[in-house]
Motif scaffolding. Structure first.
Motif, PDB file in Angstrom:
ATOM      1  N   ASP A 142       0.832  -1.202   0.000  1.00 20.31           N
ATOM      2  CA  ASP A 142       0.000   0.000   0.000  1.00 20.31           C
ATOM      3  C   ASP A 142       0.867   1.253   0.000  1.00 20.31           C
ATOM      4  O   ASP A 142       0.521   2.256  -0.603  1.00 20.31           O
ATOM      5  N   ASN A 165       0.671   3.937 -13.044  1.00 20.37           N
ATOM      6  CA  ASN A 165      -0.532   3.756 -12.232  1.00 20.37           C
ATOM      7  C   ASN A 165      -0.403   2.691 -11.154  1.00 20.37           C
ATOM      8  O   ASN A 165      -1.372   1.985 -10.860  1.00 20.37           O
ATOM      9  N   PHE A 166       0.801   2.555 -10.569  1.00 17.09           N
ATOM     10  CA  PHE A 166       0.900   1.677  -9.412  1.00 17.09           C
ATOM     11  C   PHE A 166      -0.012   2.215  -8.312  1.00 17.09           C
ATOM     12  O   PHE A 166      -0.017   3.415  -8.028  1.00 17.09           O
ATOM     13  N   ASP A 167      -0.779   1.318  -7.703  1.00 22.23           N
ATOM     14  CA  ASP A 167      -1.690   1.717  -6.626  1.00 22.23           C
ATOM     15  C   ASP A 167      -0.912   1.710  -5.304  1.00 22.23           C
ATOM     16  O   ASP A 167      -1.230   0.954  -4.378  1.00 22.23           O
TER      17      ASP A 167
END
Lengths: 288, 288
Positions: A142, A165-167
């Motif tokens: 995260d 766009n890594f979360d």
């Protein structure tokens, strides 16, 4: 603490953790842990349910003639420190596991790299971007923790996360300093007594530059001149660079009308030291 | 069916799905859905709890002079088909959302691309790799579905997943065919009646090559010669290429001692058709 060497094991472990709704904080390192790393771990420990530390000396980010073979290693000590600081999972892959065969796809970081330390390390950040893409996909965190000492690396990770766009939330962590303000570094031991006395001037000079902005100066050229003069008067070290750039874009600015980084590198007899400060148009420290 | 245009929404949605322990199948497309896409959706539908379809015409994978501006679109029809075939989430981003600014990091696919159709589309697979990295990070699927009609794309996705440790299972899906064996393609409508009669010879010729391997022939040169002769005798179309390569590495082979692809491209008056067959050393079909 679980010590995992296997990529699949880590992915399975993280999937279970996430299915339980627990958050994952990730501290990627090349080992030989020092206080900077420990502060990253402490910060991750406070902010996440599970802390994963990786130790992997990534050959892809070393250039020809760089110190891959002599890069310091102390697995036993690292393992004890990780345990002591509350790491839940230590990921310790081999090179063969990370690069079972030459990669078919290359990453090239085309921005943010031809300035500061990147100038003298061509290809370095390409290797950083590739290994972090792999590690992010293995650890699926995260939050990921990086020290502001290497602000350029933080800027590149910011680009990596945004471009693809890594979360993942990038958490930059403030540089750990000695009492006199010198940025902690494993290289400080190589300073002579006189150099050690002088070295805090690096951070002092950068702070003096920041003070100028707080006092209304918006012209980068005048700030760099002033910082250079200040630093030259305080140390015999040879200045490698003093740069003022937009942050995190790391582009040159004609006037300080956005957040900037003021950074310096200084050669001493047996060590090259770097430091920086990041602040907004009012001189207020923004990152780290 | 949820239609989501926002990257964050998709990531939040998928996180909830995965926390519930439900599996996610992903079908990335450029829209204008045809039977090939629908078979991908059907396969994903069978194998996963949640099916996500993306429709995004990716400018990064079109070269100069290619048909980005005239690429066919029919959002209304696509949306109805997706609903009808049981898609749970339709992800329909804009170009501005996917590329809010020029990327800082470039991907270059250095293997598997200078053969087959890749020869005539320099940079195409770089754009495919970049957009799939983004889409994989947005959709975070357990499985991703690609049609074997574009076997080279499947090989590049295989490299992408392996190189960067995506925790995603690549599922290649067999090419959908007309009753006479012609691979379905939106380009088939451009064939004249005579060309349409002849075009099944492409797949027939590839199958004849495969039969040779089943009969013990291991020499690629002889197989290609034979397939070429067969195809030239059956159609007036101009052969662009007939290639036999290792699969999925797509390197040339001196002898068939590993899985291979036998692929052809043929120019007709108003359409260029491609087809392939992938088989092992015994001629047994292995993928798709």
């Amino acid at each position: 603490m679980d010590v995992l060497g296997n990529i699949d094991e880590v992915q399975q472990h993280v999937k279970r953790v996430r299915m339980e709704g627990r958050s994952v904080g990730f501290v990627p390192t090349m080992g030989y842990l020092h206080e900077g790393h420990l502060k990253l771990i402490e910060t991750a420990r406070r902010e996440n349910d599970v802390v994963i530390l990786s130790i992997f000396v990534n050959p892809l980010q070393f250039g020809a003639g760089e110190d891959l073979d002599t890069y310091p290693r102390d697995e036993e000590r690292d393992r004890k420190l990780a345990e002591e600081y509350g790491v839940d999972v230590l990921f310790f892959p081999t090179t063969e596991m990370m690069y079972p065969e030459p990669m078919s796809i290359r990453m090239s970081v085309t921005k943010r790299t031809d300035v500061l330390c990147g100038k003298s390390r061509p290809g370095h950040f390409d290797g950083v971007a590739a290994v972090l893409t792999k590690l992010f996909n293995i650890v699926m965190p995260d939050r990921a923790y990086f020290g502001m000492k290497d602000a350029q690396q933080v800027a590149v990770v910011d680009a990596l996360i945004n471009d693809f766009n890594f979360d993942i939330k990038l958490v930059p962590v403030a540089t750990v300093r000695e009492e006199d303000g010198l940025a902690k570094s494993s290289r400080n031991v190589h300073l002579s007594a006189r150099e050690r006395d002088e070295a805090p001037a690096i951070q002092e000079s950068l702070q003096a530059g920041r003070q100028m902005v707080m006092a209304g100066e918006k012209n980068p050229v005048r700030i760099i001149q002033s910082v250079t003069k200040f630093l030259e008067s305080r140390t015999h070290g040879r200045i490698d660079y003093i740069e003022l750039l937009s942050y995190p874009e790391l582009t040159s600015v004609d006037v300080i009308d956005r957040p900037v980084i003021l950074a310096a590198a200084v050669f001493y007899e047996k060590a090259r030291l770097i430091d920086n400060v990041v602040f907004d148009t009012d001189g207020k420290i923004t990152t780290g």
